[in-house]
Design a protein around this motif. Structure first.
Motif, PDB file in Angstrom:
ATOM      1  N   LYS A  82       3.501  -4.505  12.439  1.00  0.00           N
ATOM      2  CA  LYS A  82       2.859  -4.475  11.117  1.00  0.00           C
ATOM      3  C   LYS A  82       3.860  -4.265   9.983  1.00  0.00           C
ATOM      4  CE  LYS A  82      -1.327  -5.102  12.193  1.00  0.00           C
ATOM      5  NZ  LYS A  82      -2.212  -6.031  11.496  1.00  0.00           N
ATOM      6  N   ARG A  83       5.136  -4.087  10.344  1.00  0.00           N
ATOM      7  CA  ARG A  83       6.126  -3.700   9.336  1.00  0.00           C
ATOM      8  C   ARG A  83       6.276  -4.718   8.216  1.00  0.00           C
ATOM      9  NH1 ARG A  83      11.026  -3.968   7.189  1.00  0.00           N
ATOM     10  NH2 ARG A  83      12.345  -2.127   6.960  1.00  0.00           N
ATOM     11  N   SER A  84       6.407  -6.004   8.570  1.00  0.00           N
ATOM     12  CA  SER A  84       6.668  -6.993   7.516  1.00  0.00           C
ATOM     13  C   SER A  84       5.454  -7.164   6.599  1.00  0.00           C
ATOM     14  CB  SER A  84       7.114  -8.336   8.103  1.00  0.00           C
ATOM     15  OG  SER A  84       6.136  -8.813   8.979  1.00  0.00           O
ATOM     16  N   LEU A  85       4.259  -7.101   7.168  1.00  0.00           N
ATOM     17  CA  LEU A  85       3.062  -7.198   6.327  1.00  0.00           C
ATOM     18  C   LEU A  85       2.961  -5.985   5.400  1.00  0.00           C
ATOM     19  CD1 LEU A  85       0.471  -8.687   5.578  1.00  0.00           C
ATOM     20  CD2 LEU A  85      -0.701  -7.464   7.438  1.00  0.00           C
ATOM     21  N   MET A  86       3.308  -4.841   5.960  1.00  0.00           N
ATOM     22  CA  MET A  86       3.296  -3.606   5.177  1.00  0.00           C
ATOM     23  C   MET A  86       4.246  -3.728   3.984  1.00  0.00           C
ATOM     24  SD  MET A  86       4.146   0.089   6.860  1.00  0.00           S
ATOM     25  CE  MET A  86       2.586   0.739   7.337  1.00  0.00           C
ATOM     26  N   GLU A  87       5.448  -4.223   4.242  1.00  0.00           N
ATOM     27  CA  GLU A  87       6.448  -4.368   3.193  1.00  0.00           C
ATOM     28  C   GLU A  87       5.972  -5.356   2.130  1.00  0.00           C
ATOM     29  OE1 GLU A  87      10.372  -5.687   4.502  1.00  0.00           O
ATOM     30  OE2 GLU A  87      11.251  -4.298   3.030  1.00  0.00           O
ATOM     31  N   ALA A  88       5.384  -6.462   2.578  1.00  0.00           N
ATOM     32  CA  ALA A  88       4.896  -7.477   1.631  1.00  0.00           C
ATOM     33  C   ALA A  88       3.806  -6.895   0.728  1.00  0.00           C
ATOM     34  CB  ALA A  88       4.375  -8.693   2.393  1.00  0.00           C
ATOM     35  N   LYS A  89       2.904  -6.125   1.327  1.00  0.00           N
ATOM     36  CA  LYS A  89       1.824  -5.512   0.537  1.00  0.00           C
ATOM     37  C   LYS A  89       2.409  -4.589  -0.530  1.00  0.00           C
ATOM     38  CE  LYS A  89      -1.934  -6.840   2.852  1.00  0.00           C
ATOM     39  NZ  LYS A  89      -3.036  -7.600   2.262  1.00  0.00           N
ATOM     40  N   LEU A  90       3.347  -3.746  -0.119  1.00  0.00           N
ATOM     41  CA  LEU A  90       3.933  -2.789  -1.069  1.00  0.00           C
ATOM     42  C   LEU A  90       4.642  -3.525  -2.199  1.00  0.00           C
ATOM     43  CD1 LEU A  90       5.364  -0.156   1.456  1.00  0.00           C
ATOM     44  CD2 LEU A  90       3.288   0.058   0.081  1.00  0.00           C
ATOM     45  N   LYS A  91       5.392  -4.563  -1.830  1.00  0.00           N
ATOM     46  CA  LYS A  91       6.136  -5.320  -2.845  1.00  0.00           C
ATOM     47  C   LYS A  91       5.208  -6.006  -3.824  1.00  0.00           C
ATOM     48  CE  LYS A  91      10.667  -6.107  -0.855  1.00  0.00           C
ATOM     49  NZ  LYS A  91      11.405  -6.889   0.155  1.00  0.00           N
ATOM     50  N   SER A  92       4.043  -6.435  -3.334  1.00  0.00           N
ATOM     51  CA  SER A  92       3.109  -7.138  -4.222  1.00  0.00           C
ATOM     52  C   SER A  92       2.295  -6.161  -5.071  1.00  0.00           C
ATOM     53  CB  SER A  92       2.173  -8.031  -3.402  1.00  0.00           C
ATOM     54  OG  SER A  92       1.210  -7.222  -2.761  1.00  0.00           O
ATOM     55  N   GLY A  93       2.554  -4.867  -4.899  1.00  0.00           N
ATOM     56  CA  GLY A  93       1.909  -3.887  -5.774  1.00  0.00           C
ATOM     57  C   GLY A  93       0.704  -3.177  -5.163  1.00  0.00           C
ATOM     58  N   THR A  94       0.427  -3.472  -3.895  1.00  0.00           N
ATOM     59  CA  THR A  94      -0.705  -2.817  -3.239  1.00  0.00           C
ATOM     60  C   THR A  94      -0.236  -1.537  -2.545  1.00  0.00           C
ATOM     61  OG1 THR A  94      -1.819  -4.931  -2.878  1.00  0.00           O
ATOM     62  CG2 THR A  94      -2.497  -3.106  -1.464  1.00  0.00           C
ATOM     63  N   SER A  95      -0.918  -0.452  -2.821  1.00  0.00           N
ATOM     64  CA  SER A  95      -0.603   0.800  -2.128  1.00  0.00           C
ATOM     65  C   SER A  95      -1.343   0.836  -0.795  1.00  0.00           C
ATOM     66  CB  SER A  95      -1.033   2.006  -2.971  1.00  0.00           C
ATOM     67  OG  SER A  95      -0.159   2.139  -4.081  1.00  0.00           O
ATOM     68  N   LEU A  96      -0.765   1.552   0.156  1.00  0.00           N
ATOM     69  CA  LEU A  96      -1.388   1.682   1.473  1.00  0.00           C
ATOM     70  C   LEU A  96      -1.633   3.152   1.788  1.00  0.00           C
ATOM     71  CD1 LEU A  96       0.869  -0.852   3.439  1.00  0.00           C
ATOM     72  CD2 LEU A  96      -1.357  -1.301   2.370  1.00  0.00           C
ATOM     73  N   ILE A  97      -2.863   3.454   2.143  1.00  0.00           N
ATOM     74  CA  ILE A  97      -3.190   4.790   2.635  1.00  0.00           C
ATOM     75  C   ILE A  97      -3.254   4.652   4.150  1.00  0.00           C
ATOM     76  CG2 ILE A  97      -4.864   6.686   2.605  1.00  0.00           C
ATOM     77  CD1 ILE A  97      -3.817   6.082  -0.194  1.00  0.00           C
ATOM     78  N   VAL A  98      -2.322   5.268   4.835  1.00  0.00           N
ATOM     79  CA  VAL A  98      -2.186   5.041   6.274  1.00  0.00           C
ATOM     80  C   VAL A  98      -2.580   6.298   7.058  1.00  0.00           C
ATOM     81  CG1 VAL A  98      -0.637   4.280   8.109  1.00  0.00           C
ATOM     82  CG2 VAL A  98      -0.325   3.408   5.789  1.00  0.00           C
ATOM     83  N   ASP A  99      -3.589   6.122   7.895  1.00  0.00           N
ATOM     84  CA  ASP A  99      -4.125   7.196   8.732  1.00  0.00           C
ATOM     85  C   ASP A  99      -3.297   7.230  10.023  1.00  0.00           C
ATOM     86  OD1 ASP A  99      -5.769   8.787  10.356  1.00  0.00           O
ATOM     87  OD2 ASP A  99      -7.627   7.775   9.776  1.00  0.00           O
ATOM     88  N   ARG A 100      -2.382   8.165  10.125  1.00  0.00           N
ATOM     89  CA  ARG A 100      -1.406   8.349  11.216  1.00  0.00           C
ATOM     90  C   ARG A 100      -0.272   7.329  11.132  1.00  0.00           C
ATOM     91  NH1 ARG A 100      -2.852  12.109  14.762  1.00  0.00           N
ATOM     92  NH2 ARG A 100      -5.029  12.518  15.253  1.00  0.00           N
ATOM     93  N   TYR A 101       0.937   7.834  11.508  1.00  0.00           N
ATOM     94  CA  TYR A 101       2.135   6.979  11.466  1.00  0.00           C
ATOM     95  C   TYR A 101       3.147   7.522  12.473  1.00  0.00           C
ATOM     96  CZ  TYR A 101       5.444   3.841   8.929  1.00  0.00           C
ATOM     97  OH  TYR A 101       6.332   2.859   8.556  1.00  0.00           O
ATOM     98  N   SER A 102       4.427   7.344  12.213  1.00  0.00           N
ATOM     99  CA  SER A 102       5.465   7.731  13.168  1.00  0.00           C
ATOM    100  C   SER A 102       5.414   9.206  13.570  1.00  0.00           C
ATOM    101  CB  SER A 102       6.839   7.439  12.574  1.00  0.00           C
ATOM    102  OG  SER A 102       6.954   6.069  12.293  1.00  0.00           O
TER     103      SER A 102
END
Ligand code: Z5A
Length: 212
Positions: A82-102
């Motif tokens: 999911k990393r590249s999609l995550m990066e693309a979203k952030l770059k396009s200005g969308t914030s992500l609220i992520v329930d659990r991570y590393s």
């Protein structure tokens, strides 16, 4: 609407024990941010919809057995896919609220007895969150909420062990919220912290990588 062209989204991670309220609060945060015109999505790990995610889901529901190292690497792979999609979203200005991570990845596997440094290694190079919020609840209190279902890690003794590893992983940058408070109080505190973070990311601050 203060969303301008070079503004990027914020990567915000909610961590905490099972039943600490992460899912409830991420829903509320997303409605709030959308309501003030900020593009945001709610994500969660594991993402059970991918091929890797389906293996993880079968393991968690005790339909399959896997070696501890193997499942650890699958959880990590589930974030890498999911990393590249995550990066693309952030770059396009969308914030992500992520329930659990590393941090869940390392805390749960270390709590089983795997070496903590070994657990961190496959996480290196994933996107580093701009904010980690820990919803803090004593394991005994969490166990009283709704009762544990049948999933593999939903046992009090194990959750106590996980809590200790979360403590080891946390640093001064984490925001700790008392998750025993009424939901509305947790929500109010979260909104403030998250809004600050979202604003600070709009000033061109670049995304960094794990593991710091
Ligand atoms: N895992 C791993 O080992 N390695 C990894 O890399 C990752 C995960 C990413 C599945 O996670 C398991 O995978 C998890 C960690 C491991 N195992 N455990 N434990 P999951 O995300 O699918 O499941 P979860 O996050 O643990 O469970 P959850 O039930 O979704 O918990 P929650 O989201 O924190 O809580 P909630 O659903 O918002 O609330 C739970 C209940 O409490 C519900 O009835 C609420 O109405 C109630 N609640 C919530 N807040 C309050 C307050 N403030 N007061 C009173 N009652 C409340």
């Amino acid at each position: 609407n203060n969303h301008h062209s070079d503004a990027r989204g914020a990567l915000i991670v909610l961590e905490g024990l099972d039943r600490s309220g992460k899912t409830s609060q991420s829903g509320r945060l997303v409605s709030y941010l959308n309501g003030i015109g900020h593009p945001v999505e709610s994500w969660r790990f594991p993402d059970r919809d991918t091929a890797v995610g389906k293996m993880i889901s079968a393991y968690l529901s005790n339909e399959s057995q896997l070696d501890d190292h193997t499942i650890h690497l699958l959880f990590s792979a589930n974030r890498w896919e999911k990393r590249s999609l995550m990066e693309a979203k952030l770059k396009s200005g969308t914030s992500l609220i992520v329930d659990r991570y590393s941090y869940s990845g390392v805390a749960f596997s270390s709590a089983k007895g795997l070496d903590i440094e070994w657990c961190k290694a496959p996480e290196v190079g994933l996107l580093a969150p701009d904010l980690v919020v820990y919803l803090d609840i004593p394991p005994e209190k969490a166990a009283e909420r709704g009762g544990y279902g049948g999933e593999r890690y939903e046992k009090l003794e194990f959750q106590k062990n996980v809590a200790q590893y979360y403590k080891k992983l946390s640093d001064a940058s984490w925001k700790i919220i008392d998750a025993c408070q009424p939901m509305e109080d947790v929500e109010k505190q979260l909104k403030e912290i998250v809004l600050d973070c979202v604003k600070s990311c709009q000033n061109g601050k670049s995304v960094s990588q794990l593991w710091l």
